[in-house]
Every structure is written in C-alpha cells, then in structure tokens.
Design a protein around this motif. Sequence first.
Motif, mmCIF file in Angstrom:
data_model
loop_
_atom_site.group_PDB
_atom_site.id
_atom_site.type_symbol
_atom_site.label_atom_id
_atom_site.label_comp_id
_atom_site.label_asym_id
_atom_site.label_seq_id
_atom_site.Cartn_x
_atom_site.Cartn_y
_atom_site.Cartn_z
ATOM 1 N N GLY A 213 0.813 -1.212 0.000
ATOM 2 C CA GLY A 213 0.000 0.000 0.000
ATOM 3 C C GLY A 213 0.845 1.260 0.000
ATOM 4 O O GLY A 213 1.770 1.417 0.805
ATOM 5 N N VAL A 214 0.535 2.183 -0.896
ATOM 6 C CA VAL A 214 1.277 3.424 -1.048
ATOM 7 C C VAL A 214 0.507 4.549 -0.355
ATOM 8 O O VAL A 214 -0.664 4.785 -0.670
ATOM 9 N N LYS A 215 1.165 5.226 0.583
ATOM 10 C CA LYS A 215 0.544 6.366 1.245
ATOM 11 C C LYS A 215 0.513 7.579 0.338
ATOM 12 O O LYS A 215 -0.514 8.260 0.217
ATOM 13 N N TYR A 216 1.619 7.866 -0.285
ATOM 14 C CA TYR A 216 1.658 8.983 -1.226
ATOM 15 C C TYR A 216 2.845 8.801 -2.153
ATOM 16 O O TYR A 216 3.820 8.112 -1.839
ATOM 17 N N CYS A 217 2.738 9.397 -3.321
ATOM 18 C CA CYS A 217 3.809 9.393 -4.321
ATOM 19 C C CYS A 217 3.901 10.812 -4.865
ATOM 20 O O CYS A 217 2.913 11.370 -5.330
ATOM 21 N N GLU A 218 5.104 11.390 -4.803
ATOM 22 C CA GLU A 218 5.277 12.785 -5.195
ATOM 23 C C GLU A 218 6.558 12.932 -6.004
ATOM 24 O O GLU A 218 7.636 12.520 -5.559
ATOM 25 N N LEU A 219 6.429 13.497 -7.200
ATOM 26 C CA LEU A 219 7.585 13.793 -8.039
ATOM 27 C C LEU A 219 7.967 15.250 -7.862
ATOM 28 O O LEU A 219 7.096 16.127 -7.738
ATOM 29 N N ALA A 220 9.287 15.510 -7.836
ATOM 30 C CA ALA A 220 9.769 16.885 -7.695
ATOM 31 C C ALA A 220 9.416 17.671 -8.940
ATOM 32 O O ALA A 220 9.863 17.323 -10.054
ATOM 33 N N GLN A 221 8.617 18.721 -8.765
ATOM 34 C CA GLN A 221 8.124 19.488 -9.895
ATOM 35 C C GLN A 221 9.142 20.535 -10.324
ATOM 36 O O GLN A 221 9.788 21.176 -9.508
ATOM 37 N N ALA A 222 9.275 20.664 -11.647
ATOM 38 C CA ALA A 222 10.106 21.719 -12.211
ATOM 39 C C ALA A 222 9.270 22.990 -12.335
ATOM 40 O O ALA A 222 8.095 23.044 -11.958
ATOM 41 N N GLY A 223 9.870 24.038 -12.850
ATOM 42 C CA GLY A 223 9.152 25.303 -12.968
ATOM 43 C C GLY A 223 8.006 25.248 -13.955
ATOM 44 O O GLY A 223 7.014 25.960 -13.808
ATOM 45 N N LEU A 224 8.084 24.399 -14.994
ATOM 46 C CA LEU A 224 7.057 24.330 -16.024
ATOM 47 C C LEU A 224 5.921 23.421 -15.582
ATOM 48 O O LEU A 224 6.112 22.492 -14.791
ATOM 49 N N ASP A 225 4.725 23.698 -16.106
ATOM 50 C CA ASP A 225 3.557 22.896 -15.753
ATOM 51 C C ASP A 225 3.702 21.485 -16.307
ATOM 52 O O ASP A 225 4.019 21.279 -17.484
ATOM 53 N N LYS A 229 11.553 16.873 -12.282
ATOM 54 C CA LYS A 229 13.016 16.921 -12.320
ATOM 55 C C LYS A 229 13.671 15.556 -12.479
ATOM 56 O O LYS A 229 14.892 15.459 -12.422
ATOM 57 N N GLY A 230 12.879 14.522 -12.652
ATOM 58 C CA GLY A 230 13.446 13.193 -12.872
ATOM 59 C C GLY A 230 13.603 12.371 -11.605
ATOM 60 O O GLY A 230 14.216 11.296 -11.653
ATOM 61 N N TYR A 231 13.100 12.844 -10.488
ATOM 62 C CA TYR A 231 13.163 12.059 -9.263
ATOM 63 C C TYR A 231 11.936 12.359 -8.413
ATOM 64 O O TYR A 231 11.201 13.337 -8.649
ATOM 65 N N GLY A 232 11.737 11.513 -7.391
ATOM 66 C CA GLY A 232 10.600 11.708 -6.497
ATOM 67 C C GLY A 232 10.716 10.798 -5.287
ATOM 68 O O GLY A 232 11.671 10.024 -5.141
ATOM 69 N N PHE A 233 9.717 10.910 -4.413
ATOM 70 C CA PHE A 233 9.667 10.118 -3.185
ATOM 71 C C PHE A 233 8.332 9.380 -3.130
ATOM 72 O O PHE A 233 7.297 9.890 -3.569
ATOM 73 N N LEU A 234 8.384 8.192 -2.550
ATOM 74 C CA LEU A 234 7.194 7.364 -2.400
ATOM 75 C C LEU A 234 7.237 6.744 -1.008
ATOM 76 O O LEU A 234 8.292 6.256 -0.568
ATOM 77 N N GLU A 235 6.103 6.735 -0.319
ATOM 78 C CA GLU A 235 6.051 6.190 1.038
ATOM 79 C C GLU A 235 5.058 5.036 1.111
ATOM 80 O O GLU A 235 3.922 5.147 0.626
ATOM 81 N N TYR A 236 5.524 3.946 1.740
ATOM 82 C CA TYR A 236 4.670 2.772 1.967
ATOM 83 C C TYR A 236 4.131 2.813 3.381
ATOM 84 O O TYR A 236 4.596 3.581 4.237
ATOM 85 N N ASP A 237 3.189 1.908 3.631
ATOM 86 C CA ASP A 237 2.608 1.826 4.969
ATOM 87 C C ASP A 237 3.298 0.805 5.856
ATOM 88 O O ASP A 237 2.904 0.614 7.007
#
Length: 572
Positions: A213-225, A229-237
């Motif tokens: 189960g994934v609590k949240y998944c978030e990619l690092a956003q660049a300035g453009l919509d 940025k090619g990386y992110g964080f994901l948290e499990y329960d």
Amino acid sequence: MVEGPGWINPQEVKGLEEEGVVVLGPGGKRDLGNRALALPKLSSSEEKAVQKAKKYAMEQSIKVVLMKQTLQHQQAQAKQLQRQQAIVLMCRIYVGSINFEVREETLKTTFSPFGPIKAISMSWDPISQKHKGFAFVDFETPEAAQLALEQMNGTFLSGRNIKVGRPSNMPQAQSIIEEIEREATDYFRIYIGGIHKDLGQDDIKSVFEAFGGVKYCELAQAGLDGKHKGYGFLEYDNLQSCLDAIASMNQFDLGGQYLRVGRAITPPDIKNTGSMDAKASVIPTASAVAAAAITAKIQAMDAVATNLGVNAQEINDEERRKRDREREKDRERREKERERRRERSRERRGGRSRSKSRSKSKERRIKKEKEEKKEDGDSAAPVPPTSLPPGHPGYAGGSQPPPPPPGADGDGDKDAAAKAAVEKAQQLELQKKLMEGDEAVTLSQQENMQIKGQSARHLVMQKLMGAHGGLKESKVVVLRNMVSHEEVDESLQEEIEEECSKFGEVDNVIIYQERQSEEEDSEIIVKIFVEFSAANAAKLAKESLNGRFFGGRHVRADIYDQVMFEEQDFSH
C-alpha cells in the motif's frame, strides 16, 4: 485520632493566653470563613506604592521572559543552521582518481542519472592547466548523493577506477547527520531517481503499488507545468514493502532509463536550500515584547493561583465573566438611552399630531360657519337700495341711487365704474385692517378679499407671521443629497441623531421621502430634517455639514423655516 510519638492531648494543655494579632495560615479560610478575606483598607499612598510595586514586578518579569525567549530562539536558530549545513554536506560527494582528460561535462553525464546536480567543483593546476584529479559533486538531494556513493565507488571511468566518498569535513557534522538519519527511519520512504521525463506521477505509483500500500507518491516538480526533475519520493505503509521495492526496482529499466531506488535518509520536512551560510531570522522587537508580556502575565496568574491553592483557569474564567458583565451593562445602558430618545421622539410627534388635529377641526368649524352664512345670504336675497319713498314696495331704507333702466347704456357704464371704485376702496380698507389687526374682519370679508400685487401679498405674510408670534429663529436643519431612498433603513434615524448630537441636543429627526411625480419609476428625493433644542446648534450643524462628503455624496445643509416645519410642510 491515632496517638503516636509527640502527640499532645489538647485537654491537658491549660493556662495558655493569646497575645498579639491572629495570623492567617493554612486552613484559615476554612476556620474563619469570610472573616479570613477581610483586609484593612489601604490609604491612597499605600495604593500608589502597591501599584508601583506591581508595575515594577511586571517589568522585571517581562525582562526575564524576554531574555529566556531570545535565548531559546537563538538556540533554535543555531540548531536549524547546523541541520541545514549538515544537509548540504550530505548532498556532496568526493570523486577522486579522475583521468586528466575527464572534464565537468563527463562527470555530469555520469552522475546525473542519480538525481539533479547543482554544482561540480574541480581543482585546476595553474601551471599545467590541468585539474588535480579530483572533484566535488553537489546533488539536489542527500538520497541521490548516497546512491551515487554506493553504486559508483570503484567503477571504471575513462580508463581509471574512480573513488567516490564523503568530503573530509563530514565528521564535523556527523552527530547531526546521524540524528537526521534516525528521524528518517520513522518513515517508510524510498527515493526514486532516473525517471523518464514522459512518465508521470500516476505511472510511477501504479508500478510501485505491486509491493504494498502506497501512502503517497510525489515527483519533484520543475518550474514548467506538468514537468518534473526526474526524481521523487514514495512512502509505503510498512517496512517490508519498502525493502522489497528497493531490492526489485533499483536499476530497473523503465521507459529506456535505469531507475535508481534507495531508502530515504531524511525526513519529509527537510529540504535542501543549497546554502551553508543561511542567516538566522530575527523576531521583530514589538512582537517579542508583546509575547513576553503575555507570557509574564500567564506566569503571574499561575503563581497567584498556586499560592492561593486555586486553579489558574478559574481566575481566567472569573476575569472573563467580569468583562462580559461590564460589556452587558454597557450594552443595556446604551439600549435604555436609545429607548428614551425614541420615547421622546414619539411624544413630540404625538404632540404635533394633536395640534394638527385641533387645527383641522378648527378649519372645519370655520368652513361650516362660512357655508351657513352663505346659505342665509342666499335665502334673504336683499333688494338693492334705492331712493324710493318709504311707502313704495321696493324701499330698503338706503341712500343709494336707483339702478338704471335697461335701456340706459350711458348711465350703466358710469354705474359700473363707480361700483369698481367702491370695491377697490373696500379691498384697500380690508388690507389695512388685516395689517394693523385693530378691527375684527368677518369671515365673509376674508372670503371675498382679493390679494393682488406683491405689496398685498407682503401684507398678508406679515399678518400670518404675526399670528405665530412674530418671525421665529429656526432650530431646524434640512440635509439633502445625503442618502438615496434605497439606503434608508431603521438604523438611519439613530445614526443621524448620534452624528448631529455633536453640535447640540437633538429634539427630533424626520426622514422625508419626496416622490417627484405620480409615476411609479419617478425619482425619490430623501430629505432629513433635524430639529435641535437651540437655534445656535442648528447654525453650527449647518456650517459643519454643508459641503461635506458622506458615502461619496456631496451633502447640502440648509436652515429650514420653523413655521413650515411645525406645520409639517416639508415640500420646500
């Protein structure tokens, strides 16, 4: 009662005499009741000394609290700076044994799959114009640096095995780094680098959901919509899902790029600002003093509550109830005052209504007398006076000449001119009587009197003003163009009365809405009549309010005729 060592039987103690004053101690309130609360009244000098002591104690308390708050804030700022410096060191790696032909572009290409690179520093020899064989690579996140250190140490680059490690100054912040890493173990987060630019957050989440189960998944956003940025964080329960995802997905080919997956070594609330020289924030002086005063007040109340053996919350509740009672009394006082003003206004309006009804009944009585006199005159049908002898049937006892016969035209013109002259003389005589007021004028004479010319009208106006006791100095001010008829509400009268009371005592306020024609959509003009108790107040209000702007409107204030106001004639 249990008897023990040192116990004394009160019945055996005799012959003791009480001397001095009674000192209240523990249990005094229980034993003495309300008498324990009776304190001697202080003199004015003693009260001033007590107030001075309270003020000094509060000032000293504020100083102590302010000193403690400043020290705590500085300590918190120093700790925050140390943590930020530690994060910057965690984002940096050392790369040694680099081939002399390798340039910064090559290092960037080699290490960028782990995460965005902020800076690459290479040391150059000014004599040989070549670098010294080592460099420092600064990543955007500590996790990217940790993965690069684990996976790139000892790899082959341009014919040489490179060495990857931590900077030599890393041990200076080792304790803080270990503290940050311990905080990170409370979360089951993983770092994912090397994400293809065309993949989105939902794509990464769908791939990693297979492990738990994934609590949240978030990619690092660049300035453009829509760009990352090619990386992110994901948290499990749970921890097991986290470990399974790292073991299975690290260096997995997804979309033509190898993923770099590892355990997050920082908690979610820590971000890399990229500076080791961050300045400490300073609390504004006014805010610090206000906070210290509030803290000192709370501490003082807690101390009083502790000494009296009561709860500090009870003291706060009592003060709050006291303030509420004072506000309620003030509200009741204003309401009573407002009700008294309304009652006086209703009484004045009632008095004017009774006066108006009396004047109307008088007018009806006069009109009825006129009608009766007119009916009596019509039934009598008096015969024109002639010069006939007394024995003639048409004799009326007058001395007027007889009317001309029907065929005598010349004599008829003379008689008509004479009659007009007589009527003119009668009008002048009536006007003179009306002006002087010496003789009574009958209703029939007033009815038949004609007012011609400005002089005659002037005489009548003087007579009317004399009936009211002479020309009165007006105490009424009329305000025009102050509000529109849509803005008239129940509170407008009270607001006008409160505003005008600055110039003197207000007796009455009347809001008159005048429709300009009989049509439904015709313009409605609002006139506000303010009656003061003194004429000087009306003049002062007129001078102050005339020309002022009220709600974007140019107010026009004028003195209104007192007689017309009392007769409720608001048309002028």
